[in-house]
Design an enzyme around this catalytic site. Structure first.
Site, PDB file in Angstrom:
ATOM      1  N   TYR A 150      -4.847   2.017   1.706  1.00 38.44           N
ATOM      2  CA  TYR A 150      -3.332   2.269   1.914  1.00 38.44           C
ATOM      3  C   TYR A 150      -2.603   2.098   0.639  1.00 38.44           C
ATOM      4  CZ  TYR A 150       1.091   1.205   4.135  1.00 38.44           C
ATOM      5  OH  TYR A 150       2.506   1.162   4.494  1.00 38.44           O
TER       6      TYR A 150
ATOM      7  N   LYS B  25       3.671  -7.879  -4.040  1.00 38.88           N
ATOM      8  CA  LYS B  25       3.267  -8.999  -3.249  1.00 38.88           C
ATOM      9  C   LYS B  25       3.066 -10.360  -3.993  1.00 38.88           C
ATOM     10  CE  LYS B  25       1.192  -6.026   0.186  1.00 38.88           C
ATOM     11  NZ  LYS B  25       1.116  -6.159   1.887  1.00 38.88           N
TER      12      LYS B  25
ATOM     13  N   ASP C 234      -4.407   0.162  -7.586  1.00 40.81           N
ATOM     14  CA  ASP C 234      -3.361  -0.156  -6.841  1.00 40.81           C
ATOM     15  C   ASP C 234      -3.578  -1.570  -6.644  1.00 40.81           C
ATOM     16  OD1 ASP C 234      -1.765  -0.983  -4.734  1.00 40.81           O
ATOM     17  OD2 ASP C 234      -1.835   0.975  -3.533  1.00 40.81           O
TER      18      ASP C 234
HETATM   19  N1  PMP Z   1      -0.714  -0.585  -1.773  1.00 47.06           N
HETATM   20  C1  PMP Z   1      -1.287  -1.729  -1.125  1.00 47.06           C
HETATM   21  C2  PMP Z   1      -2.874  -1.800  -1.672  1.00 47.06           C
HETATM   22  C3  PMP Z   1      -0.880  -2.374  -0.115  1.00 47.06           C
HETATM   23  O1  PMP Z   1      -1.499  -3.409   0.590  1.00 47.06           O
HETATM   24  C4  PMP Z   1       0.586  -2.115   0.263  1.00 47.06           C
HETATM   25  C5  PMP Z   1       1.172  -2.908   1.477  1.00 47.06           C
HETATM   26  N2  PMP Z   1       0.224  -3.505   2.225  1.00 47.06           N
HETATM   27  C6  PMP Z   1       1.190  -1.156  -0.389  1.00 47.06           C
HETATM   28  C7  PMP Z   1       0.666  -0.285  -1.366  1.00 47.06           C
HETATM   29  C8  PMP Z   1       2.911  -0.818   0.097  1.00 47.06           C
HETATM   30  O2  PMP Z   1       3.450  -1.820  -0.300  1.00 47.06           O
HETATM   31  P1  PMP Z   1       4.983  -2.041   0.053  1.00 47.06           P
HETATM   32  O3  PMP Z   1       4.588  -2.564   1.652  1.00 47.06           O
HETATM   33  O4  PMP Z   1       5.557  -3.076  -0.540  1.00 47.06           O
HETATM   34  O5  PMP Z   1       5.801  -0.693   0.015  1.00 47.06           O
END
Ligand code: PMP
Length: 437
Positions: A143, A273, A245
């Site tokens: 994701y 995060k 990521d």
């Molecule tokens: N990349 C990863 C690996 C994530 O876990 C998430 C959110 N869970 C995102 C991108 C997207 O981040 P956001 O919810 O702050 O847009």
């Protein structure tokens, strides 16, 4: 057993004015149901029914120092009088960038955004601008946010997902731009040969290979030994920009992120995060030659009203200061998590519940399956997701909040007392689950 009647009533009330009753679709899956909270402090959530829950969701990752951490909220409160969003530069941005450069191997230059989704968007745009190539490669089950271009094959139905070695790109939302599937090439994770074959076949049109360096959105799956190193070599050979990521793994798997832990340096990285302990801030970090394309002569545009705002930058500086000041904290965190994992395994064995407990001390998963390990999305898809969610529901009724998909996030505020209380709740929840069979 806790009850959540007031939350249920408020959810109904919310649906009359908040579309769907929540502001993020991820929250529909909460176990046992979307809950309403009065406040959050340290490792605890206090809900509207008067329950205190030990929280292993911690915002889906951000509250790494614990909720409302004084080390962060103190400096943030003090900064509020100086303004929030000023559409201008301030010294804090330089301080934060210098800190990230000092900690993160791939960070020669950095840029700040607000959410993980948009920082991923920026990183892929940079990769396209740098290589002049049109497509990118992502891995099935990973994701990278909810935006049109990357919300693909995060949890595809197996009837649509094609063969394991060459998965088909699958859109994940009604209303998503249909052409998004034409830009994405999907590969199975943890499979060097499949990646090598795909890059050999299509590498010349691929600007970026993007990966979670440890897969944390479908189970918690470590990279097989040598896998990230091989990915690094294959991406370099194919002329693709390698993007890690690290929205979840960053500052969680270690101060230098997953890239530090595994010793593999990507070209670009994305953080969010844990970097700001719950304040909205994301980071694109990477090689100078790619990052400096955002300068006007490079013509890659990256903008945002709230980028680098004083509040979030202050929170991130305070978070990284707190984490850097206590390097032993990571070891303690891992020990708490390892003890939790071992205790959950022992409890599952006692109750005869086939439960896989896999991951790291700081983030792990509990999946209902007979399998001894999961290595990729298809493995996770073969586990009993409904029962995994049922377990999370049973845990909530005994005062422990985890994600319905079975991922547990630890924070630095979880201590031995919380681990003991959690294991007692796990025992009761597994007994409930056994009765429901
Ligand atoms: N990349 C990863 C690996 C994530 O876990 C998430 C959110 N869970 C995102 C991108 C997207 O981040 P956001 O919810 O702050 O847009």
């Amino acid at each position: 057993m806790l009850s959540f009647d007031e939350s249920a009533a408020l959810f109904e009330q919310a649906r009359a004015s908040v579309a769907g009753g929540t502001s993020s679709n991820v929250r529909y899956a909460e176990a046992p149901a979307p809950l309403f909270f009065e406040r959050a402090e340290g490792p605890f959530l206090y809900d509207v029914d008067g329950n205190r829950l030990i929280d292993y969701v911690i915002g889906n990752g951000p509250a790494f120092l614990g909720h409302a951490a004084p080390a962060v909220n103190g400096p943030v409160a003090a900064s509020l009088a100086n303004g929030q969003s000023i559409a201008g530069q301030h010294r804090g941005e330089i301080r934060l960038a210098e800190k990230i450069k000092a900690l993160v191997p791939s960070a020669e230059l950095v840029r700040f955004s607000v959410t993980g989704s948009e920082a991923v968007h920026g990183a892929i745009r940079l990769a396209r601008g740098y290589t002049g190539r049109p497509k990118y490669l992502k891995f099935e089950g990973q994701y990278h946010g909810w935006l049109d271009n990357t919300f693909i094959s995060t949890k595809p139905g197996l009837n649509e997902a094609g063969p394991r070695e060459t998965p088909a790109p699958v859109l994940m939302s009604r209303g998503q731009a249909a052409h998004a599937v034409d830009e994405a090439i999907i590969a199975p994770w943890n499979d060097v040969e499949a990646l090598a074959r795909t890059l050999e076949r299509q590498g010349r049109e691929i600007a970026a290979v993007i990966t979670e360096p440890a897969m944390c959105n479908a189970g918690v799956i470590p990279p097989k030994p040598g896998y990230l190193q091989a990915m690094r070599e294959l991406a370099t050979k194919a002329g693709c920009v390698l993007i890690f990521d690290e929205v979840i793994t960053g500052f969680r798997l270690g101060l230098a992120g997953a890239q530090g832990r595994f010793g593999v340096t990507p070209d670009l990285s994305v953080f969010a995060k844990a970097v700001a302990n719950g304040f909205p801030l994301s980071v694109i970090a990477g090689k100078r030659a790619i990052m400096e394309l955002v300068e006007p002569r490079g013509q890659v545009v990256h903008s945002g009203t709230y980028n680098g705002n004083i509040t979030a930058v202050t929170a991130a500086i305070a978070t990284l200061d707190a984490l850097s000041a206590d390097p032993g904290a990571y070891q303690r965190l891992e020990q708490h998590g390892e003890r939790l994992m071992a205790g959950i395994r022992a409890s599952a064995k006692k109750h005869g519940e086939p439960l896989l407990v896999q991951g790291y001390g700081s983030i792990f998963c509990t999946l209902c399956t007979e399998a001894a390990a999961v290595h990729d999305f298809r493995d996770v898809a073969a586990t009993d997701g409904n029962r995994t969610a049922q377990f999370a529901g049973a845990l909530a009724r005994h005062g422990v909040r985890t994600t319905a998909r079975g991922v547990w996030f630890l924070s630095m505020a979880h201590g031995d007392a919380e681990v003991d209380a959690t294991l007692a709740a796990v025992d009761k929840a597994l007994a409930d689950l056994g009765r429901s069979r």
